[in-house]
Write a protein that holds these residues in place. Structure first.
Motif, PDB file in Angstrom:
ATOM      1  N   ILE A  22       0.853  -1.202   0.000  1.00  0.00           N
ATOM      2  CA  ILE A  22       0.000   0.000   0.000  1.00  0.00           C
ATOM      3  C   ILE A  22       0.881   1.241   0.000  1.00  0.00           C
ATOM      4  CG2 ILE A  22      -1.782   1.278   1.330  1.00  0.00           C
ATOM      5  CD1 ILE A  22      -2.778  -1.379   0.203  1.00  0.00           C
ATOM      6  N   GLY A  23       2.057   1.138   0.633  1.00  0.00           N
ATOM      7  CA  GLY A  23       2.994   2.263   0.664  1.00  0.00           C
ATOM      8  C   GLY A  23       3.156   2.788   2.074  1.00  0.00           C
ATOM      9  N   PHE A  24       4.317   2.533   2.691  1.00  0.00           N
ATOM     10  CA  PHE A  24       4.560   3.011   4.057  1.00  0.00           C
ATOM     11  C   PHE A  24       4.590   4.533   4.083  1.00  0.00           C
ATOM     12  CE2 PHE A  24       6.931  -1.013   5.741  1.00  0.00           C
ATOM     13  CZ  PHE A  24       5.715  -1.606   5.992  1.00  0.00           C
ATOM     14  N   ASN A  25       5.228   5.130   3.060  1.00  0.00           N
ATOM     15  CA  ASN A  25       5.153   6.584   2.915  1.00  0.00           C
ATOM     16  C   ASN A  25       5.588   7.332   4.182  1.00  0.00           C
ATOM     17  OD1 ASN A  25       4.622   8.807   1.389  1.00  0.00           O
ATOM     18  ND2 ASN A  25       2.429   8.876   1.873  1.00  0.00           N
ATOM     19  N   LYS A  26       6.739   6.922   4.708  1.00  0.00           N
ATOM     20  CA  LYS A  26       7.246   7.531   5.952  1.00  0.00           C
ATOM     21  C   LYS A  26       8.486   8.370   5.668  1.00  0.00           C
ATOM     22  CE  LYS A  26       4.294   5.609   8.704  1.00  0.00           C
ATOM     23  NZ  LYS A  26       3.103   6.487   8.817  1.00  0.00           N
ATOM     24  N   ASP A  27       8.780   9.299   6.594  1.00  0.00           N
ATOM     25  CA  ASP A  27       9.958  10.161   6.418  1.00  0.00           C
ATOM     26  C   ASP A  27      11.263   9.393   6.554  1.00  0.00           C
ATOM     27  OD1 ASP A  27       8.415  12.330   5.949  1.00  0.00           O
ATOM     28  OD2 ASP A  27       8.637  13.231   7.941  1.00  0.00           O
ATOM     29  N   ALA A  54       3.852  -5.297   9.629  1.00  0.00           N
ATOM     30  CA  ALA A  54       2.699  -4.433   9.328  1.00  0.00           C
ATOM     31  C   ALA A  54       1.911  -5.041   8.180  1.00  0.00           C
ATOM     32  CB  ALA A  54       3.188  -3.041   8.947  1.00  0.00           C
ATOM     33  N   ARG A  55       0.609  -5.148   8.391  1.00  0.00           N
ATOM     34  CA  ARG A  55      -0.303  -5.643   7.351  1.00  0.00           C
ATOM     35  C   ARG A  55      -0.828  -4.451   6.534  1.00  0.00           C
ATOM     36  NH1 ARG A  55       1.507  -9.343  11.143  1.00  0.00           N
ATOM     37  NH2 ARG A  55       0.123 -11.147  11.315  1.00  0.00           N
ATOM     38  N   ALA A  56      -1.391  -4.753   5.351  1.00  0.00           N
ATOM     39  CA  ALA A  56      -2.036  -3.700   4.554  1.00  0.00           C
ATOM     40  C   ALA A  56      -3.138  -3.035   5.382  1.00  0.00           C
ATOM     41  CB  ALA A  56      -2.604  -4.294   3.271  1.00  0.00           C
ATOM     42  N   THR A  57      -3.834  -3.816   6.214  1.00  0.00           N
ATOM     43  CA  THR A  57      -4.886  -3.261   7.081  1.00  0.00           C
ATOM     44  C   THR A  57      -4.341  -2.115   7.932  1.00  0.00           C
ATOM     45  OG1 THR A  57      -5.497  -5.558   7.357  1.00  0.00           O
ATOM     46  CG2 THR A  57      -6.703  -3.973   8.705  1.00  0.00           C
ATOM     47  N   VAL A  59      -1.782  -0.141   7.380  1.00  0.00           N
ATOM     48  CA  VAL A  59      -1.433   1.049   6.602  1.00  0.00           C
ATOM     49  C   VAL A  59      -2.704   1.768   6.146  1.00  0.00           C
ATOM     50  CG1 VAL A  59      -0.184   1.870   4.563  1.00  0.00           C
ATOM     51  CG2 VAL A  59       0.735  -0.019   5.902  1.00  0.00           C
ATOM     52  N   LEU A  60      -3.700   0.994   5.712  1.00  0.00           N
ATOM     53  CA  LEU A  60      -4.956   1.616   5.265  1.00  0.00           C
ATOM     54  C   LEU A  60      -5.627   2.354   6.425  1.00  0.00           C
ATOM     55  CD1 LEU A  60      -6.244  -1.348   3.052  1.00  0.00           C
ATOM     56  CD2 LEU A  60      -5.592   0.936   2.226  1.00  0.00           C
ATOM     57  N   ALA A  61      -5.612   1.727   7.614  1.00  0.00           N
ATOM     58  CA  ALA A  61      -6.247   2.364   8.774  1.00  0.00           C
ATOM     59  C   ALA A  61      -5.497   3.630   9.167  1.00  0.00           C
ATOM     60  CB  ALA A  61      -6.283   1.384   9.949  1.00  0.00           C
ATOM     61  N   PHE A  62      -4.153   3.560   9.128  1.00  0.00           N
ATOM     62  CA  PHE A  62      -3.355   4.757   9.466  1.00  0.00           C
ATOM     63  C   PHE A  62      -3.663   5.883   8.487  1.00  0.00           C
ATOM     64  CE2 PHE A  62       0.182   7.608   9.003  1.00  0.00           C
ATOM     65  CZ  PHE A  62       0.587   7.864  10.302  1.00  0.00           C
ATOM     66  N   ASN A  63      -3.686   5.537   7.179  1.00  0.00           N
ATOM     67  CA  ASN A  63      -3.917   6.573   6.160  1.00  0.00           C
ATOM     68  C   ASN A  63      -5.267   7.248   6.364  1.00  0.00           C
ATOM     69  OD1 ASN A  63      -1.465   5.905   5.100  1.00  0.00           O
ATOM     70  ND2 ASN A  63      -2.259   4.820   3.317  1.00  0.00           N
ATOM     71  N   ALA A  64      -6.288   6.452   6.710  1.00  0.00           N
ATOM     72  CA  ALA A  64      -7.628   7.015   6.930  1.00  0.00           C
ATOM     73  C   ALA A  64      -7.602   7.935   8.151  1.00  0.00           C
ATOM     74  CB  ALA A  64      -8.638   5.894   7.106  1.00  0.00           C
ATOM     75  N   ALA A  65      -6.933   7.470   9.224  1.00  0.00           N
ATOM     76  CA  ALA A  65      -6.878   8.275  10.450  1.00  0.00           C
ATOM     77  C   ALA A  65      -6.094   9.564  10.206  1.00  0.00           C
ATOM     78  CB  ALA A  65      -6.225   7.467  11.573  1.00  0.00           C
ATOM     79  N   PHE A  66      -4.983   9.438   9.470  1.00  0.00           N
ATOM     80  CA  PHE A  66      -4.138  10.607   9.168  1.00  0.00           C
ATOM     81  C   PHE A  66      -4.947  11.651   8.398  1.00  0.00           C
ATOM     82  CE2 PHE A  66      -1.074  12.956   6.599  1.00  0.00           C
ATOM     83  CZ  PHE A  66      -0.083  13.256   7.528  1.00  0.00           C
ATOM     84  N   ILE A  79      -0.286  11.988  14.562  1.00  0.00           N
ATOM     85  CA  ILE A  79      -0.292  10.525  14.689  1.00  0.00           C
ATOM     86  C   ILE A  79       0.912   9.968  13.947  1.00  0.00           C
ATOM     87  CG2 ILE A  79      -2.782  10.214  15.050  1.00  0.00           C
ATOM     88  CD1 ILE A  79      -2.945   9.363  12.091  1.00  0.00           C
ATOM     89  N   GLU A  80       1.507   8.953  14.561  1.00  0.00           N
ATOM     90  CA  GLU A  80       2.737   8.407  13.995  1.00  0.00           C
ATOM     91  C   GLU A  80       2.694   6.888  14.039  1.00  0.00           C
ATOM     92  OE1 GLU A  80       5.803  10.175  16.395  1.00  0.00           O
ATOM     93  OE2 GLU A  80       5.982  11.881  15.019  1.00  0.00           O
ATOM     94  N   ALA A  81       3.516   6.265  13.227  1.00  0.00           N
ATOM     95  CA  ALA A  81       3.611   4.802  13.246  1.00  0.00           C
ATOM     96  C   ALA A  81       5.028   4.385  12.874  1.00  0.00           C
ATOM     97  CB  ALA A  81       2.609   4.209  12.263  1.00  0.00           C
ATOM     98  N   ALA A  82       5.367   3.147  13.225  1.00  0.00           N
ATOM     99  CA  ALA A  82       6.646   2.556  12.832  1.00  0.00           C
ATOM    100  C   ALA A  82       6.344   1.138  12.351  1.00  0.00           C
ATOM    101  CB  ALA A  82       7.603   2.532  14.028  1.00  0.00           C
ATOM    102  N   TRP A  83       6.836   0.803  11.183  1.00  0.00           N
ATOM    103  CA  TRP A  83       6.411  -0.446  10.546  1.00  0.00           C
ATOM    104  C   TRP A  83       7.579  -1.300  10.056  1.00  0.00           C
ATOM    105  CZ3 TRP A  83       2.518   3.045   7.687  1.00  0.00           C
ATOM    106  CH2 TRP A  83       1.313   3.068   8.380  1.00  0.00           C
ATOM    107  N   THR A  84       7.333  -2.619  10.039  1.00  0.00           N
ATOM    108  CA  THR A  84       8.332  -3.599   9.602  1.00  0.00           C
ATOM    109  C   THR A  84       7.718  -4.525   8.544  1.00  0.00           C
ATOM    110  OG1 THR A  84       9.261  -3.605  11.832  1.00  0.00           O
ATOM    111  CG2 THR A  84       9.854  -5.456  10.418  1.00  0.00           C
ATOM    112  N   ASN A  85       8.453  -4.780   7.465  1.00  0.00           N
ATOM    113  CA  ASN A  85       8.074  -5.809   6.479  1.00  0.00           C
ATOM    114  C   ASN A  85       9.314  -6.623   6.135  1.00  0.00           C
ATOM    115  OD1 ASN A  85       5.411  -4.578   4.214  1.00  0.00           O
ATOM    116  ND2 ASN A  85       5.359  -5.287   6.303  1.00  0.00           N
ATOM    117  N   ILE A  86       9.079  -7.794   5.533  1.00  0.00           N
ATOM    118  CA  ILE A  86      10.213  -8.602   5.069  1.00  0.00           C
ATOM    119  C   ILE A  86       9.942  -9.104   3.659  1.00  0.00           C
ATOM    120  CG2 ILE A  86       9.286 -10.744   6.100  1.00  0.00           C
ATOM    121  CD1 ILE A  86      12.243 -11.575   6.629  1.00  0.00           C
ATOM    122  N   VAL A  87      10.981  -9.077   2.832  1.00  0.00           N
ATOM    123  CA  VAL A  87      10.888  -9.660   1.495  1.00  0.00           C
ATOM    124  C   VAL A  87      12.060 -10.623   1.331  1.00  0.00           C
ATOM    125  CG1 VAL A  87       9.648  -7.717   0.478  1.00  0.00           C
ATOM    126  CG2 VAL A  87      12.143  -7.678   0.460  1.00  0.00           C
TER     127      VAL A  87
END
Ligand code: N7H
Length: 505
Positions: A22-27, A54-57, A59-66, A79-87
């Motif tokens: 979805i796109g973490f889109n963080k600084d 972090a699930r897509a859920t 990120v979507l919830a954060f984006n809506a809240a933001f 509002i802030e978040a910190a997220w982890t993914n693995i590929v």
């Protein structure tokens, strides 16, 4: 007569998809490169990491809240978040004993190193010059962790968690982590050449909701395995893109590689391309300065023609939103009307038939090459079968005016190493990234071979041997390599269920 209506395909499951699609889109972003010591340790590492992903859920919830918070006047940092993914690479999946790997696509099994000549990573971009961990010295990495946070302290905290987990399970960081950061102040949201980035992103049907004019809603199967794509085929089930029309300009090599069907655990996953792209900002600026006046332009006007947008992000093409009498070729139209660079307007344009010859936006301008929109060839349908989800970030220090030019040979000093951590998601790398790079950006005859050809994408495809960019009819510029590949690889972003399965939990 009874009409049988096929049941609608269920939408993608955001609880099962990793969030950076979805796109973490963080600084602040950090890429961590890992090698598991053995299968058991790798599985144990994954099992403990999985709940932190972090699930897509999320990120979507954060984006809506933001959106809700900032539309009420609150500052973005509220509002802030910190997220982890693995590929994972093929080597990582092999070590973890993933099943059915023989049916994974050839380009993924090859990896970016082997595909280098095909996508134009030659000369200064040749893999022999790549940085760790993508130099051949230590063998392939198994995994890349993608960390992202609004706050740098939060980023350090989730990095410490990953390091502790790695240590516990004998997992080694094979190279220093790579940081990416949003640039500061007026440069925020702009990449190092100075242009606003991250504007044109496709929406994902069934997952994202957009109110942005001009944003295409693309079938989820173009990005996520297991869903109908733009042609109605289920991605990963063997049916790939139809071959481009033989003989059509720009299509010398049909690229589809029909696969026999990916293993079932790939559902809700996506293929990821990571490229560390170094940018020679001084060289680019010198070119604009030296060439512009030869063609009756100023450097900003030439820059806009090379990219297809002004630095503000305002399109160089006419838009239906622009005020009467505005000439977007003469100067940035958002100077007269700042609303043109708001989310509602900034991407609301197409390459109009009146600009078919590219006299306004050169046909080899970066954004026209990489998404020709309705331009025909290739046509809207074909363009929309090549969309990718760009999720990158700038890295390195800002360019300082009058800094030393890059050395003639070899890498620049570390304090001049800056560029883009290019990351993109797609259901097929050969149909997405590789096609855009190889068949559109690198080919001088796309979309047309007339008038000496439209030339190469001046941003991502500098070919030292044949650098050419058609500015307008009969006017060809000699470009240089301002973007150099210094590492990267092809990865798979497994679903949450697949990570549990791989971890044996
Ligand atoms: Fe590009 N740049 O600064 O010039 N890119 N890009 N890119 N790029 C875009 O519309 C840039 C790269 C695409 O839908 C913008 O979001 C730089 C690669 C696509 O209209 C700017 C680098 C590939 C789009 C840049 C780089 C692409 C796009 C405008 C490397 C794929 C959307 C902002 C250092 C192979 C086109 C925006 C559309 C947009 C730049 C890399 C693809 C300013 C500096 C490797 C599909």
């Amino acid at each position: 007569m009874t009409t049988v209506v096929a049941p609608a395909a269920p939408p993608p499951d955001p609880d099962n998809i990793q969030g950076n699609l979805i796109g973490f889109n963080k600084d602040h972003q950090r890429l961590v490169f890992l090698r598991f010591s053995d299968a058991a340790n790798g599985k144990a590492f994954l099992a403990e990491l999985e709940p932190q992903l972090a699930r897509a859920t999320d990120v979507l919830a954060f984006n809506a809240a933001f959106k809700a918070v900032t539309s009420h006047g609150a500052k973005p940092g509220t509002i802030e978040a910190a997220w982890t993914n693995i590929v994972l690479t093929l080597a990582g999946l092999q070590l973890l004993a993933a099943t059915g790997l023989d049916t994974m696509p050839a380009e993924f099994k090859d990896g970016m190193r082997v595909r280098a000549p095909q996508v134009g990573d030659v000369d200064d971009s040749d893999p022999i010059r790549w940085l760790p961990p993508f130099d051949s010295a230590q063998g392939p990495i198994h995994a890349m962790i993608i960390l992202a946070a609004d706050d740098s302290d939060d980023l350090n905290a989730i990095y410490a968690d990953v390091q502790a987990l790695a240590q516990k399970h004998g997992t080694v960081e094979t190279a220093p982590a790579q940081d990416g950061n949003t640039r500061l102040g007026a440069n925020a949201g702009h990449e190092h050449f100075g242009f606003k980035d991250g504007i044109s992103q496709p929406g994902i049907q069934g997952l994202t909701q957009s109110s942005k004019a001009g944003q295409d809603e693309i079938a989820a199967g173009e990005f996520i395995i297991g869903y109908p794509d733009q042609d109605g085929h289920i991605s990963g089930q063997g049916a790939d893109a139809p071959a481009p029309q033989p003989g059509q300009p720009g299509y010398p090599t049909p690229t589809p590689t029909p696969t026999p069907g990916l293993p079932s655990w790939t559902k809700d996953g996506s293929f990821v391309v990571y490229r560390r792209l170094r940018q020679n900002v001084g060289g680019f600026q010198d070119f604009l300065q030296a060439e512009a006046s030869k063609h009756g332009l100023n450097p900003d006007q030439l820059g806009a023609r090379v990219v297809g947008r002004w630095k503000s992000g305002a399109p160089l093409e006419h838009t239906s939103d622009e005020a009467a009498g505005v000439d977007p070729a003469a100067q940035d139209p958002s100077i007269a009307d700042p609303s043109l660079v708001t989310g509602a307007k900034i991407n609301n344009f197409d390459y109009v038939p009146g600009d078919a010859d590219g006299h306004l936006v050169p046909r080899a301008a970066h954004i026209r090459k990489t998404n020709p929109r309705s331009e025909d060839p290739p046509g809207k349908q074909e363009s929309n079968r090549r969309r990718i989800l760009r999720r990158g970030a700038p890295y390195g220090p800002d360019f300082v005016p009058n800094e030393q030019p890059y050395p003639q040979a070899g890498p620049p000093p570390p304090d001049q190493d800056r560029g883009l951590l290019f990351i993109c998601y797609q259901a097929s790398i050969v149909r997405g990234f590789e096609f855009i790079q190889e068949t559109w950006a690198n080919k001088p005859n796309f979309p047309s071979g007339d008038d000496g050809g439209d030339g190469r994408d001046p941003i991502i495809s500098q070919d030292d041997a044949h650098p050419d960019f058609r500015l307008s009819q009969g006017v060809h510029l000699t470009t240089q390599r301002w973007v150099t590949t210094t590492g990267g690889d092809y990865f798979f972003s497994p679903s949450i269920a697949a990570i549990r399965q791989l971890s044996g939990s």
